[in-house]
Write a protein that holds these residues in place. Structure first.
Motif, short mmCIF file in Angstrom:
data_model
loop_
_atom_site.label_atom_id
_atom_site.label_comp_id
_atom_site.label_asym_id
_atom_site.label_seq_id
_atom_site.Cartn_x
_atom_site.Cartn_y
_atom_site.Cartn_z
N GLN A 1 0.80 -1.22 0.00
CA GLN A 1 0.00 0.00 0.00
C GLN A 1 0.83 1.27 0.00
O GLN A 1 1.68 1.47 0.85
CB GLN A 1 -0.87 -0.03 1.25
CG GLN A 1 -2.22 0.58 1.05
CD GLN A 1 -3.10 0.36 2.26
OE1 GLN A 1 -2.63 0.28 3.37
NE2 GLN A 1 -4.38 0.26 2.04
N TYR A 2 0.60 2.13 -1.00
CA TYR A 2 1.19 3.46 -1.09
C TYR A 2 2.70 3.46 -1.32
O TYR A 2 3.34 4.48 -1.18
CB TYR A 2 0.87 4.28 0.17
CG TYR A 2 -0.62 4.33 0.43
CD1 TYR A 2 -1.17 3.72 1.54
CD2 TYR A 2 -1.48 4.93 -0.49
CE1 TYR A 2 -2.54 3.73 1.75
CE2 TYR A 2 -2.84 4.94 -0.28
CZ TYR A 2 -3.37 4.34 0.84
OH TYR A 2 -4.72 4.35 1.04
N GLN B 1 5.81 3.72 -3.64
CA GLN B 1 6.13 4.18 -4.99
C GLN B 1 7.46 3.58 -5.41
O GLN B 1 8.45 3.68 -4.68
CB GLN B 1 6.19 5.72 -5.02
CG GLN B 1 4.83 6.35 -4.80
CD GLN B 1 4.88 7.64 -3.99
OE1 GLN B 1 5.90 8.30 -3.93
NE2 GLN B 1 3.78 8.01 -3.38
N TYR C 1 7.98 6.05 0.10
CA TYR C 1 6.59 6.29 0.49
C TYR C 1 6.17 7.72 0.19
O TYR C 1 5.03 8.10 0.43
CB TYR C 1 6.37 5.95 1.97
CG TYR C 1 6.20 4.46 2.18
CD1 TYR C 1 7.23 3.68 2.65
CD2 TYR C 1 5.00 3.84 1.84
CE1 TYR C 1 7.08 2.31 2.79
CE2 TYR C 1 4.85 2.47 1.97
CZ TYR C 1 5.89 1.72 2.45
OH TYR C 1 5.75 0.36 2.57
#
Lengths: 335, 241
Positions: free
Chosen positions: B87-88, B90, B108
């Motif tokens: 999750q989240y 990059q 992040y």
């Protein structure tokens, strides 16, 4: 012991890590995937029955659209009564910078609406001061003593300031709105000379005029030339044939003898004494009590430290300190 | 030996790393021992790369011997498939000078400059990432992770580009610090980023001059873990001006 794990090299016994009810989730001799849950130990019969009947779904991590923020950001949002969903940020974790940016934007929108009600109708010579700090307040007092203009508002980059001495403060981005409201005169009261020149140019680009603010207790010779946007404070003396550029601050008690040249953006702090035939470069800062001998050239962007004396020419971007003044460092601007 | 006229295109796959209580003879990080061999390439996959692709490229793209080292604890881990990352997170791919062996940059918050960059390969990258998420969430300390797939030759260009944005840099490896991969990376970065770095590049590796014990609790104390990594990060963070 609840099971055995047999490998090519050895057999491992698996011991129960807790007491409870044991239930196997897969049948014997069935092939399982790596990391698949094959059994659990529960504390009570109710949980046991729940797991007996249903298959545990595989965990799958995906990018979610749920709003998630760091602890600091969540705390800050709560403090400012901001709903995290209102930030409309998805696909990454919200941090405190995002919350501040949202809060500032919100405040700016509120300020934008407050200027709609602002008017200076009936005021013959309205003046706006750019910079609502200490410098701006001194300018306001001097303007009131002179009586030529009336300060109707301040402009400032800081959104948090709404009002100073009962005078409204608007965000600097609203300068063009003030032009629409027929405010024609402005004074830039920003301390930093380099920034002051940049903002002065912005002000001129809007069509406003920069005024000089001259304290009634200063002396300026009739043969001296003063540019625009300068602040000449109480006790300052400017003698014959001296030229002051634009956007300078000539502070309390400064003595500028004859035939001197002060370029744009300078700040001569209280008590500075200049002999004659001196040139002070652009955006130079002469500290409190600095004395400069005759026939000296001080380069652009120099800083002369408090109490120093200058007896020889100074190159641009120099930091000078001492009696006599010696080079102690260099500045990076203006290269 | 033949002045480059003969090539030996061979790929040797081998496991490495501890964490399973296999004892001193089955837990080492052997890659550092081969850093000094001229003409040898060393590749190490992680869950952030495509291990199959790296192996294929090792066979088809390199005409010299390749040591393809795999951390044993990563065998049961799922590789991150595009679009299915945590999750989240990059992920940015940096092409290395040798095409097909990218360095991945994990962050992040890629829009801001990181406080610390951790350079880690293989399993250590996973540990670093876990801690990076925790610290960002709890304290807004932004730690980006640089995960090279090519260990030798060191992708200096990629690592310099990633590390240049950070205030502090840590090289994390499972092997010993002395004479390890991290010491070479730190030297190269200290040279290329001498004027930019606020503090010298730090390293964290396995315990010095010690065999890796069989007992798991003792093994945990020897190899880098979340606790020792957190301690090191705090030490670096306090030094950053």
């Amino acid at each position: 012991m609840i099971g055995e794990l047999e490998t090519t090299k050895s057999v491992f016994e698996i011991e129960a890590t807790k007491s409870g009810y044991f239930v196997a989730l897969v049948e014997e001799k069935k092939e399982v995937e790596v990391n698949q849950l094959i059994a659990i130990i529960c504390n009570d019969l109710e949980t046991l029955n729940k797991y007996k009947e249903k298959q545990i779904p595989k965990k799958r991590i995906t990018n979610s659209t749920k709003t998630i923020a760091t602890k600091k950001a969540a705390h800050l949002a709560k403090k400012h009564n901001i709903e995290l969903n209102d930030l409309a940020i998805h696909g990454r974790i919200i941090n405190t910078k995002d919350v501040y940016a949202f809060a500032n934007k919100h405040e700016q929108e509120e300020k934008n609406s407050s200027i709609e009600n602002f008017t200076c109708d009936g005021i013959p010579h309205p003046l706006v001061i750019y910079g609502a700090g200490a410098g701006g307040l001194i300018v306001k007092e001097t303007v009131e003593q002179c009586g030529n203009y009336q300060v109707v508002c301040f402009l400032d980059d800081n959104l948090a300031i709404n009002q100073v001495w009962n005078v409204p403060v608007f965000h600097s981005s609203l300068i063009t709105k003030l032009v629409e409201k027929k405010v024609k005169h402005c004074f830039c009261a920003v301390a930093n000379g380099v920034v002051r020149l940049k903002i002065a140019q912005l002000i001129l680009d809007t069509g406003m005029e920069l005024i000089n603010v001259v304290h009634p207790h200063s002396y300026i010779s009739s043969s001296a030339n003063i540019g625009a946007g300068n602040h000449i404070k109480s006790g300052a003396i400017i003698e014959n044939n001296s030229d002051i550029g634009n956007n300078c601050i000539i502070d309390n008690g400064v003595v500028i003898a004859h035939d001197n040249k002060i370029k744009d953006g300078c700040h001569l702090a209280p008590g500075v004494s200049l002999g004659s035939n001196i040139e002070v470069g652009k955006c130079a800062v002469l500290g409190v009590g600095v004395s400069v001998s005759t026939n000296i050239v001080i380069g652009d962007y120099c800083i002369i430290s408090v109490g120093s004396s200058v007896t020889s020419n100074i190159e641009k971007n120099s930091l000078v300190e001492g009696v006599p003044g010696k080079l102690v460092g260099r500045r990076n601007i203006g290269k | 030996m033949y002045n480059g006229q003969v090539s030996v295109p061979i790929v040797i796959r081998t496991p490495m790393g501890g964490g399973r209580g296999y004892g001193p003879t089955h837990s080492q990080s052997i890659e550092s021992m081969f850093l000094n061999v001229p003409g040898l390439f060393i590749v190490s996959p992680s869950i952030f790369h495509n291990p199959g692709g790296l192996l294929a490229n090792s066979v088809t793209e390199i005409n010299d011997p390749v040591l393809f080292i795999e951390n044993k604890l990563l065998y049961p881990e799922k590789v991150l498939i595009e679009g299915d990352s945590p999750q989240y997170l990059q992920i940015k791919e940096h092409d290395s000078e040798i095409s097909g062996f990218p360095t991945m940059e994990l962050s992040y918050d890629s829009s801001n400059e990181p406080d610390i960059v951790i350079i880690a390969y293989s399993r250590m990258a996973s540990i670093a990432l876990e801690l990076s998420k925790k610290l960002f969430y709890e304290d807004e300390i932004l730690i980006n992770i640089a995960v090279p797939s090519l260990l030798k030759p060191i992708p200096n260009k990629n690592l310099t580009e990633i590390a240049s944005r950070a205030k502090g840099v840590l090289v994390l490896e499972e092997g010993n610090e002395t004479g390890g991969w991290g010491s070479e990376v730190a030297t190269q970065l200290n040279t290329s980023l001498f004027n930019e770095l606020k503090i010298p590049v730090h390293r964290l590796g396995g315990a010095q001059e010690s065999v890796i014990p069989c007992a798991q609790k003792m093994e945990e104390r020897i190899l880098p873990n979340k606790k020792s990594l957190l301690k090191k990060i705090n030490e670096i963070y306090r030094k950053i001006p």
